[in-house]
Design a protein around this motif. Structure first.
Motif, PDB file in Angstrom:
ATOM      1  N   VAL B  99      56.394 -52.177 -10.458  1.00 16.66           N
ATOM      2  CA  VAL B  99      56.919 -51.535  -8.927  1.00 16.66           C
ATOM      3  C   VAL B  99      55.901 -53.268  -7.602  1.00 16.66           C
ATOM      4  CG1 VAL B  99      55.520 -49.985  -7.011  1.00 16.66           C
ATOM      5  CG2 VAL B  99      56.820 -49.388  -9.383  1.00 16.66           C
ATOM      6  N   ARG B 100      55.022 -53.440  -8.257  1.00 14.63           N
ATOM      7  CA  ARG B 100      54.188 -54.510  -8.019  1.00 14.63           C
ATOM      8  C   ARG B 100      55.072 -55.978  -7.513  1.00 14.63           C
ATOM      9  NH1 ARG B 100      51.090 -58.807 -11.795  1.00 14.63           N
ATOM     10  NH2 ARG B 100      53.414 -59.021 -11.684  1.00 14.63           N
ATOM     11  N   LEU B 103      56.813 -55.383  -4.489  1.00 15.86           N
ATOM     12  CA  LEU B 103      55.526 -55.093  -3.271  1.00 15.86           C
ATOM     13  C   LEU B 103      55.211 -56.418  -2.454  1.00 15.86           C
ATOM     14  CD1 LEU B 103      53.967 -53.497  -1.025  1.00 15.86           C
ATOM     15  CD2 LEU B 103      51.907 -53.909  -3.068  1.00 15.86           C
ATOM     16  N   LEU B 104      55.544 -57.451  -3.908  1.00 17.72           N
ATOM     17  CA  LEU B 104      54.885 -58.733  -3.785  1.00 17.72           C
ATOM     18  C   LEU B 104      56.078 -59.239  -3.111  1.00 17.72           C
ATOM     19  CD1 LEU B 104      53.620 -59.843  -6.871  1.00 17.72           C
ATOM     20  CD2 LEU B 104      51.994 -60.315  -4.911  1.00 17.72           C
ATOM     21  N   LEU B 112      53.251 -64.731  -7.909  1.00 16.89           N
ATOM     22  CA  LEU B 112      52.291 -64.347  -8.184  1.00 16.89           C
ATOM     23  C   LEU B 112      52.908 -62.886  -9.307  1.00 16.89           C
ATOM     24  CD1 LEU B 112      49.627 -63.358  -5.091  1.00 16.89           C
ATOM     25  CD2 LEU B 112      49.316 -64.499  -7.493  1.00 16.89           C
ATOM     26  N   ASP B 115      52.481 -63.977 -12.966  1.00 13.94           N
ATOM     27  CA  ASP B 115      51.201 -63.851 -13.658  1.00 13.94           C
ATOM     28  C   ASP B 115      50.874 -62.162 -13.652  1.00 13.94           C
ATOM     29  OD1 ASP B 115      48.893 -64.342 -14.258  1.00 13.94           O
ATOM     30  OD2 ASP B 115      48.079 -64.494 -11.225  1.00 13.94           O
ATOM     31  N   ARG B 117      48.845 -61.970 -16.890  1.00 17.53           N
ATOM     32  CA  ARG B 117      47.399 -61.955 -17.671  1.00 17.53           C
ATOM     33  C   ARG B 117      46.834 -61.008 -17.792  1.00 17.53           C
ATOM     34  NH1 ARG B 117      44.796 -66.569 -15.081  1.00 17.53           N
ATOM     35  NH2 ARG B 117      45.242 -66.530 -13.780  1.00 17.53           N
ATOM     36  N   TYR B 118      46.700 -60.012 -16.635  1.00 17.54           N
ATOM     37  CA  TYR B 118      45.468 -59.245 -16.513  1.00 17.54           C
ATOM     38  C   TYR B 118      46.484 -58.138 -16.079  1.00 17.54           C
ATOM     39  CZ  TYR B 118      42.269 -63.342 -15.890  1.00 17.54           C
ATOM     40  OH  TYR B 118      42.234 -64.136 -15.902  1.00 17.54           O
ATOM     41  N   PHE B 119      47.375 -57.897 -16.336  1.00  8.45           N
ATOM     42  CA  PHE B 119      48.341 -56.674 -16.188  1.00  8.45           C
ATOM     43  C   PHE B 119      48.373 -55.836 -17.453  1.00  8.45           C
ATOM     44  CE2 PHE B 119      47.699 -58.209 -11.861  1.00  8.45           C
ATOM     45  CZ  PHE B 119      47.576 -57.059 -11.228  1.00  8.45           C
TER      46      PHE B 119
END
Lengths: 298, 175
Positions: B99-100, B103-104, B112, B115, B117-119
Motif C-alpha cells: 500500500v505504501r 502511494l509513493l 523509496l 527501502d 530496512r525498517y519495515f
C-alpha cells in the motif's frame, strides 16, 4: 482604586484582566501536569510504560505518518533496548514537571522551546509505542496535541490554542457518533451483540462461567437491550456537537465524557483515559482565559 | 465563528487551521488510511454481525489456562495481543509495504519503494519470539516460566454461546 470588569462579569479591584488570565493559564498548566502524572502512574501501575512493554517487534499500521517516521528507523531504537525505553519513559514524566517549573519561573523562551520538544517527543513516543503490542494510536491524541498549547507563551496565543484543543476534543467524540450513522452501525439491530462477541471473544472463550461473561452473554442474547446501549452511546457522542456552537454546555459535556469513559470500561473493557488532556480546556471554557481570544478578534 | 476570529487575529494560524481541516476531509473521504494526528474515530461504527466462527488464542502456563476475568483489562491485553500481533506481523507488514509503495508511486517518490530496512522485522523469528514472550509473560503475570503452551482454537457461535472446535498448537515452551 482601579476596577476591571472581566468577561465572566465579576469585578476585580486593581487587578488587570491579563493578570487574572495569567493565573488561569497557570491553573491550566497545573492541570496538565496533574493529568500527565496521573496517566503515567496509571501506565506504570498497569505495566504499560514503554520500558514495561519491552518491545521486541512491530506491526506496520495503515498510517501515512507512521510510514514516514519508520523510514528513519527510530522505532527500532526502542526494540530490545531497555535503557532507551527507560529514558523515553523518564522524559515522558519529566517534561510536564520541567515545563511547570519553567512557567513558575517565567522563563518564556525556554518554555516555548520545551513545548516544541514535547510536541516532537510525545509524537514520536506515541507513534512508536503503538507500533508495538500495546494499544491504538487514536487514544494518544491528547498527549500528541496538547503541547501545541504549551508552545504558546502569549496569553492570546495560549487562549486560541486552548480553543483548538477543545475543538479537537469535540471532534473526537462527535464524529464517533456521526460515523455510526454514516457506516450504518446504528441501523443494525444486532450491532451490539456482534460488537460484544468480537470484543470479548477471548474472555468468553477462556472464562465462560465468569460474572463478566454472564453479563456479556446476557447482553448478547438480548439484542434489544444491547442495541439501546449502542444507541445511547451514539446519542451521547452526537450530543458533543452542541459544543461547536456554545461553551455554556461544557460542564455537561464533561459529565457525559466521564459517563462515556466509565461505560467504555464496564461494557467494552476499553480504557480511554489517555484522551483526558483534550478535556482540559472544558474546565476553563467559561473563564477569562477563553474570553481573551474572543475580545482580541473583535 | 472560531475560524473567523482566528482569521482576524493571525492569518498564518488561520491558514494552518484551514490546512488541518482540509487534510481531515481527505482522511474522511479516503477512509482506511490515516495520517497522525488526523484520524477517523469509527469506534465500531461499521455494521458488525455475529459470526459463525471466532479465532481464539489460548495461553496455558504450567498446564493452567489463563482466563480473561483473572486479569485487569491491560494485563489481559498484554497476554494475548503480542501473540496475535506476532502471527499477523509478516502478512500485515508485507501488505502495508504494498500500500505504501502505491502511494509513493502516486507521489512520484521513486527510489523509496525498495527501502524496506525498517519495515520488516524478519530477524525476529519464532524462536526469538517464544523466548521473549515467556520472559515477558512471566515478568508481569507472576507465573514461573516452566511450561507455556499457546494454541489457536476456533470457536463456533451457536446463537447462545461459543463452543470450542478444532485447534492448533502455535508453540510450546519448556524451560
Amino acid at each position: 482604586m482601579e476596577w476591571a470588569t472581566t468577561a465572566t462579569g465579576r469585578f476585580h479591584s486593581a487587578v488587570s484582566i491579563p493578570a487574572i488570565a495569567y493565573r488561569q493559564q497557570t491553573k491550566v498548566i497545573y492541570m496538565y501536569l496533574f493529568v500527565s502524572l496521573l496517566l503515567c502512574a496509571d501506565r506504570w501501575w498497569n505495566g504499560m510504560l514503554l520500558s514495561q512493554l519491552q518491545p521486541a517487534f512491530f506491526v506496520t499500521p495503515m498510517n501515512v505518518t507512521a510510514w514516514a517516521l519508520m523510514f528513519t528507523g527510530i522505532h527500532e531504537l526502542f526494540m530490545n533496548n531497555q535503557p532507551a525505553c527507560l529514558f523515553a519513559d523518564l522524559l515522558l514524566v519529566a517534561f510536564p514537571v520541567m515545563y511547570t517549573l519553567l512557567h513558575i519561573k517565567q522563563y518564556a523562551k525556554a518554555k516555548i522551546m520545551l513545548g516544541g520538544c514535547m510536541l516532537v517527543f510525545n509524537f514520536v513516543y506515541a507513534q512508536c509505542y503503538t507500533l508495538y503490542p500495546s494499544n491504538s494510536i487514536e487514544g494518544h491524541i491528547g498527549w500528541m496535541l496538547f503541547p501545541v498549547v504549551l508552545m504558546c507563551h502569549r496569553l492570546t496565543d495560549f487562549s486560541f490554542a486552548l480553543q483548538v484543543i477543545r475543538f479537537v476534543f469535540l471532534f473526537f467524540l462527535a464524529t464517533a457518533g456521526v460515523w455510526k450513522i454514516r457506516n450504518g452501525g446504528i441501523f443494525n439491530p444486532g450491532q451490539m451483540s456482534g460488537v460484544l462477541l468480537l470484543q470479548h471473544s477471548q474472555l468468553l472463550a477462556t472464562a465462560p462461567s465468569s460474572f463478566l461473561a454472564e453479563i456479556y452473554y446476557w447482553l448478547i442474547s438480548h439484542p434489544a437491550v444491547g442495541y439501546l446501549l449502542y444507541l445511547a452511546a451514539t446519542l451521547l457522542e452526537l450530543f458533543f456537537i452542541v459544543g461547536f456552537f456554545t461553551r455554556k454546555a461544557d460542564r455537561w459535556l464533561l459529565l457525559l465524557l466521564f459517563i462515556f469513559l466509565i461505560t467504555d470500561i464496564l461494557v467494552m473493557r476499553i480504557k480511554y483515559w489517555e484522551i483526558m488532556h483534550l478535556a482540559i480546556p472544558l474546565f476553563f471554557s467559561r473563564s477569562d482565559l477563553f474570553a481573551i481570544a474572543d475580545k482580541t478578534s473583535k | 465563528m472560531f475560524l473567523y476570529k482566528l482569521y482576524r487575529y493571525k492569518r498564518s494560524l488561520f491558514a494552518l487551521a484551514v490546512a488541518g481541516c482540509l487534510i481531515q476531509l481527505v482522511i474522511f473521504y479516503k477512509q482506511g488510511a490515516v495520517a497522525t494526528p488526523f484520524f477517523n474515530y469509527g469506534m465500531y461504527s461499521e455494521k458488525i454481525l455475529s459470526k459463525d466462527q471466532y479465532e481464539i488464542y489460548k495461553v496455558y502456563v504450567n498446564g493452567e489456562l489463563l482466563k480473561g476475568d483473572d486479569y485487569s483489562i491491560q494485563e489481559w491485553d498484554k497476554i494475548y495481543v503480542p501473540v496475535y500481533m506476532y502471527y499477523a506481523k509478516d502478512t500485515t507488514n508485507e501488505l502495508m509495504i504494498e500500500v505504501r509503495n502505491r502511494l509513493l508511486l502516486k507521489l512520484q517518490l521513486k527510489g523509496l519503494e525498495a527501502d524496506n530496512r525498517y519495515f520488516e522485522n524478519r530477524e525476529f523469528n519464532d524462536e526469538a519470539f517464544i523466548e521473549w514472550y515467556a520472559a515477558y509473560l512471566c515478568g508481569f503475570s507472576g507465573h514461573s516460566s516452566q511450561n507455556i503452551r499457546v494454541i489457536k482454537q476456533n470457536y463456533q457461535w451457536n446463537g447462545q454461546q461459543l463452543l470450542p472446535a478444532d485447534s492448533i498448537v502455535l508453540f510450546q515452551y519448556r524451560q
